[in-house]
Write a protein that holds these residues in place. Structure first.
Motif, PDB file in Angstrom:
ATOM      1  N   PHE A   1     -61.389  45.191 -30.775  1.00 12.08           N
ATOM      2  CA  PHE A   1     -61.447  43.748 -30.997  1.00 12.08           C
ATOM      3  C   PHE A   1     -62.608  43.175 -30.199  1.00 12.08           C
ATOM      4  O   PHE A   1     -62.776  43.503 -29.022  1.00 12.08           O
ATOM      5  CB  PHE A   1     -60.128  43.146 -30.512  1.00 12.08           C
ATOM      6  CG  PHE A   1     -59.929  41.690 -30.801  1.00 12.08           C
ATOM      7  CD1 PHE A   1     -59.581  41.259 -32.071  1.00 12.08           C
ATOM      8  CD2 PHE A   1     -60.043  40.750 -29.792  1.00 12.08           C
ATOM      9  CE1 PHE A   1     -59.358  39.914 -32.329  1.00 12.08           C
ATOM     10  CE2 PHE A   1     -59.827  39.403 -30.040  1.00 12.08           C
ATOM     11  CZ  PHE A   1     -59.482  38.988 -31.313  1.00 12.08           C
ATOM     12  N   GLY A   2     -63.442  42.368 -30.822  1.00 14.04           N
ATOM     13  CA  GLY A   2     -64.544  41.801 -30.068  1.00 14.04           C
ATOM     14  C   GLY A   2     -65.653  41.275 -30.944  1.00 14.04           C
ATOM     15  O   GLY A   2     -65.400  40.719 -32.008  1.00 14.04           O
ATOM     16  N   SER A   3     -66.892  41.479 -30.515  1.00 12.76           N
ATOM     17  CA  SER A   3     -68.027  40.891 -31.219  1.00 12.76           C
ATOM     18  C   SER A   3     -69.225  41.823 -31.226  1.00 12.76           C
ATOM     19  O   SER A   3     -69.644  42.313 -30.174  1.00 12.76           O
ATOM     20  CB  SER A   3     -68.434  39.567 -30.560  1.00 12.76           C
ATOM     21  OG  SER A   3     -67.399  38.625 -30.626  1.00 12.76           O
TER      22      SER A   3
ATOM     23  N   ARG B   1     -69.569  37.547 -26.209  1.00 11.26           N
ATOM     24  CA  ARG B   1     -68.405  37.931 -25.431  1.00 11.26           C
ATOM     25  C   ARG B   1     -67.353  38.508 -26.383  1.00 11.26           C
ATOM     26  O   ARG B   1     -67.356  38.193 -27.584  1.00 11.26           O
ATOM     27  CB  ARG B   1     -67.835  36.742 -24.664  1.00 11.26           C
ATOM     28  CG  ARG B   1     -67.312  35.607 -25.529  1.00 11.26           C
ATOM     29  CD  ARG B   1     -66.747  34.484 -24.667  1.00 11.26           C
ATOM     30  NE  ARG B   1     -65.576  34.921 -23.942  1.00 11.26           N
ATOM     31  CZ  ARG B   1     -64.334  34.821 -24.393  1.00 11.26           C
ATOM     32  NH1 ARG B   1     -64.112  34.293 -25.586  1.00 11.26           N
ATOM     33  NH2 ARG B   1     -63.317  35.237 -23.684  1.00 11.26           N
ATOM     34  N   PRO B   2     -66.466  39.354 -25.883  1.00 16.79           N
ATOM     35  CA  PRO B   2     -65.502  40.016 -26.788  1.00 16.79           C
ATOM     36  C   PRO B   2     -64.400  39.077 -27.254  1.00 16.79           C
ATOM     37  O   PRO B   2     -63.435  38.822 -26.548  1.00 16.79           O
ATOM     38  CB  PRO B   2     -64.940  41.142 -25.910  1.00 16.79           C
ATOM     39  CG  PRO B   2     -65.092  40.644 -24.514  1.00 16.79           C
ATOM     40  CD  PRO B   2     -66.349  39.826 -24.498  1.00 16.79           C
ATOM     41  N   PHE B   3     -64.550  38.525 -28.446  1.00 17.14           N
ATOM     42  CA  PHE B   3     -63.496  37.669 -28.969  1.00 17.14           C
ATOM     43  C   PHE B   3     -63.473  37.708 -30.483  1.00 17.14           C
ATOM     44  O   PHE B   3     -64.472  37.986 -31.130  1.00 17.14           O
ATOM     45  CB  PHE B   3     -63.690  36.214 -28.516  1.00 17.14           C
ATOM     46  CG  PHE B   3     -64.826  35.495 -29.189  1.00 17.14           C
ATOM     47  CD1 PHE B   3     -64.620  34.752 -30.337  1.00 17.14           C
ATOM     48  CD2 PHE B   3     -66.110  35.568 -28.681  1.00 17.14           C
ATOM     49  CE1 PHE B   3     -65.673  34.102 -30.960  1.00 17.14           C
ATOM     50  CE2 PHE B   3     -67.169  34.915 -29.303  1.00 17.14           C
ATOM     51  CZ  PHE B   3     -66.946  34.178 -30.444  1.00 17.14           C
TER      52      PHE B   3
ATOM     53  N   GLY C   1     -63.790  47.679 -35.356  1.00 17.77           N
ATOM     54  CA  GLY C   1     -63.740  49.084 -35.713  1.00 17.77           C
ATOM     55  C   GLY C   1     -64.357  49.973 -34.645  1.00 17.77           C
ATOM     56  O   GLY C   1     -65.027  49.521 -33.714  1.00 17.77           O
ATOM     57  N   GLN C   2     -64.151  51.263 -34.783  1.00 22.43           N
ATOM     58  CA  GLN C   2     -64.549  52.233 -33.768  1.00 22.43           C
ATOM     59  C   GLN C   2     -66.058  52.287 -33.547  1.00 22.43           C
ATOM     60  O   GLN C   2     -66.532  52.484 -32.431  1.00 22.43           O
ATOM     61  CB  GLN C   2     -64.034  53.620 -34.155  1.00 22.43           C
ATOM     62  CG  GLN C   2     -64.129  54.651 -33.046  1.00 22.43           C
ATOM     63  CD  GLN C   2     -63.236  54.298 -31.857  1.00 22.43           C
ATOM     64  OE1 GLN C   2     -62.166  53.732 -32.044  1.00 22.43           O
ATOM     65  NE2 GLN C   2     -63.702  54.606 -30.657  1.00 22.43           N
TER      66      GLN C   2
ATOM     67  N   SER D   1     -72.136  46.237 -28.611  1.00 22.26           N
ATOM     68  CA  SER D   1     -71.089  45.277 -28.934  1.00 22.26           C
ATOM     69  C   SER D   1     -70.191  45.042 -27.723  1.00 22.26           C
ATOM     70  O   SER D   1     -69.974  45.949 -26.906  1.00 22.26           O
ATOM     71  CB  SER D   1     -70.240  45.789 -30.111  1.00 22.26           C
ATOM     72  OG  SER D   1     -71.032  45.937 -31.268  1.00 22.26           O
ATOM     73  N   ALA D   2     -69.686  43.823 -27.609  1.00 26.79           N
ATOM     74  CA  ALA D   2     -68.741  43.489 -26.548  1.00 26.79           C
ATOM     75  C   ALA D   2     -67.341  43.591 -27.133  1.00 26.79           C
ATOM     76  O   ALA D   2     -66.934  42.755 -27.936  1.00 26.79           O
ATOM     77  CB  ALA D   2     -69.002  42.066 -26.045  1.00 26.79           C
ATOM     78  N   VAL D   3     -66.629  44.643 -26.764  1.00 22.06           N
ATOM     79  CA  VAL D   3     -65.337  44.893 -27.395  1.00 22.06           C
ATOM     80  C   VAL D   3     -64.287  45.295 -26.366  1.00 22.06           C
ATOM     81  O   VAL D   3     -64.597  45.777 -25.274  1.00 22.06           O
ATOM     82  CB  VAL D   3     -65.429  45.997 -28.477  1.00 22.06           C
ATOM     83  CG1 VAL D   3     -66.315  45.560 -29.631  1.00 22.06           C
ATOM     84  CG2 VAL D   3     -65.946  47.300 -27.875  1.00 22.06           C
ATOM     85  N   VAL D   4     -63.043  45.073 -26.756  1.00 23.90           N
ATOM     86  CA  VAL D   4     -61.884  45.535 -25.991  1.00 23.90           C
ATOM     87  C   VAL D   4     -60.877  46.068 -27.009  1.00 23.90           C
ATOM     88  O   VAL D   4     -61.018  45.841 -28.214  1.00 23.90           O
ATOM     89  CB  VAL D   4     -61.246  44.395 -25.166  1.00 23.90           C
ATOM     90  CG1 VAL D   4     -62.181  43.910 -24.081  1.00 23.90           C
ATOM     91  CG2 VAL D   4     -60.841  43.238 -26.086  1.00 23.90           C
TER      92      VAL D   4
END
Length: 306
Positions: A173-175, A188-190, A195-196, A204-207
């Motif tokens: 999940f993120g951007s 920012r991750p939102f 996807g993987q 990418s900023a992901v969590v």
């Protein structure tokens, strides 16, 4: 004197030209159709669920008439979309302003991509949406943990701390970054299920967050006698959610839908350039809205309001 035989070679040549012309035109049309299909390959095939939609929803004639009288969809891409189109809010025809809700049992508002409380629940739904003096149960669906704390003190709002999705699973999940030519803007991750690959690209900023099957939850939670309003702003995931809602016969449980369809828009920084985050065009989004209305869904373009 022997009669002169007609010169059939000219007629034969003309006939061949006509045949070749027809064949060539046919091939051109086939090629154009293939190109169109390729260009529109990202458009969700909502028609595949049309039979289920009709079977489950059985849209009455009076609702079809209401849909025909909705504010028109904006067909041409507005280039100032992110500068605010709040001026269009006065044109929105809310369902409770044109129909009686007294026959409904429960009144429910579901905010997909709720973010902070005042993002849309406090600033729009509670203040502007007409409710006919009905008390709505409110569900805020938000996976970003940075927004969860403020919902603890909000009475009448149930927080679902997950990403709205089509399965119960852990998701990235993120951007993704916005890339225009040689410039990269990291976000920012939102907001978006990426996807993987987004986790592996190192840009990418992901969590990782927990997602839930929104379609299944809706079918288990909502009854046909309930009045349900949904706002869907899920950063591109709306395409998959809408397809699943249609194909699994749950779209009819939503009485009124406010949806933002994300597309690769122009950006101010670079004339004639587009972001590369969604792989959808404005035309594809417009077609999705149009098709939903034809299928009997009371849907609005969400970004018109805010």
């Amino acid at each position: 004197m022997n009669p002169r035989k007609p010169n059939t070679s000219k007629y034969a040549a003309s006939h061949k030209l006509v045949v070749y012309g027809v064949v060539l035109m046919f091939l051109v049309l086939i090629s154009l159709a293939m190109i169109k299909d390729k260009l529109c390959s990202n458009t969700p095939n909502l028609t595949s669920g049309l039979r289920k939609q009709v079977e489950y929803c059985k849209v009455p004639d009076h609702k079809k008439e209401l849909i025909r009288n909705l504010e028109p969809l904006i067909a041409q891409e507005p280039l100032d979309i992110w500068e605010g189109l709040g001026k269009e809010e006065k044109n929105i025809k809310y369902l409770p302003s044109i129909m009686d809700l007294s026959s409904k049992d429960r009144f429910i508002y579901i905010d997909l991509g709720a973010r902070e409380y005042d993002s849309s629940i406090g600033s729009w739904f509670l203040k502007q949406y007409p409710k006919q003096n009905k008390t709505f149960e409110i569900y805020a669906v938000e996976a970003d943990k940075s927004f969860h704390k403020e919902y603890k003190s909000r009475k009448g709002v149930t927080l679902l701390p997950y990403a709205a999705w089509i399965r119960n699973e852990t998701v990235v999940f993120g951007s993704k970054p916005i890339i225009v030519k040689d410039k990269v803007w990291r976000m920012r991750p939102f907001g978006r299920i990426e996807g993987q690959k987004a986790q592996e690209d190192k840009r990418s900023a992901v969590v990782k967050v927990q997602a839930f099957d929104f379609v299944d939850w809706l079918k288990r939670t909502i009854k046909p006698t309930d009045f349900v309003v949904v706002k869907m702003d899920v950063e591109g995931t709306e395409v998959t959610l809408i397809r699943e809602l249609v194909e699994r016969g749950a779209i009819c449980l939503i009485d009124e839908l406010f949806m933002e369809c994300h597309f690769d828009r122009y950006v101010k920084c670079c004339s004639g350039e587009r972001i590369n985050r969604f792989n959808f065009s404005y035309d594809q989004c417009y077609n999705m809205f149009s098709e939903l209305r034809k299928m009997g869904s009371f849907v609005h373009q969400w970004w018109i309001i805010f």
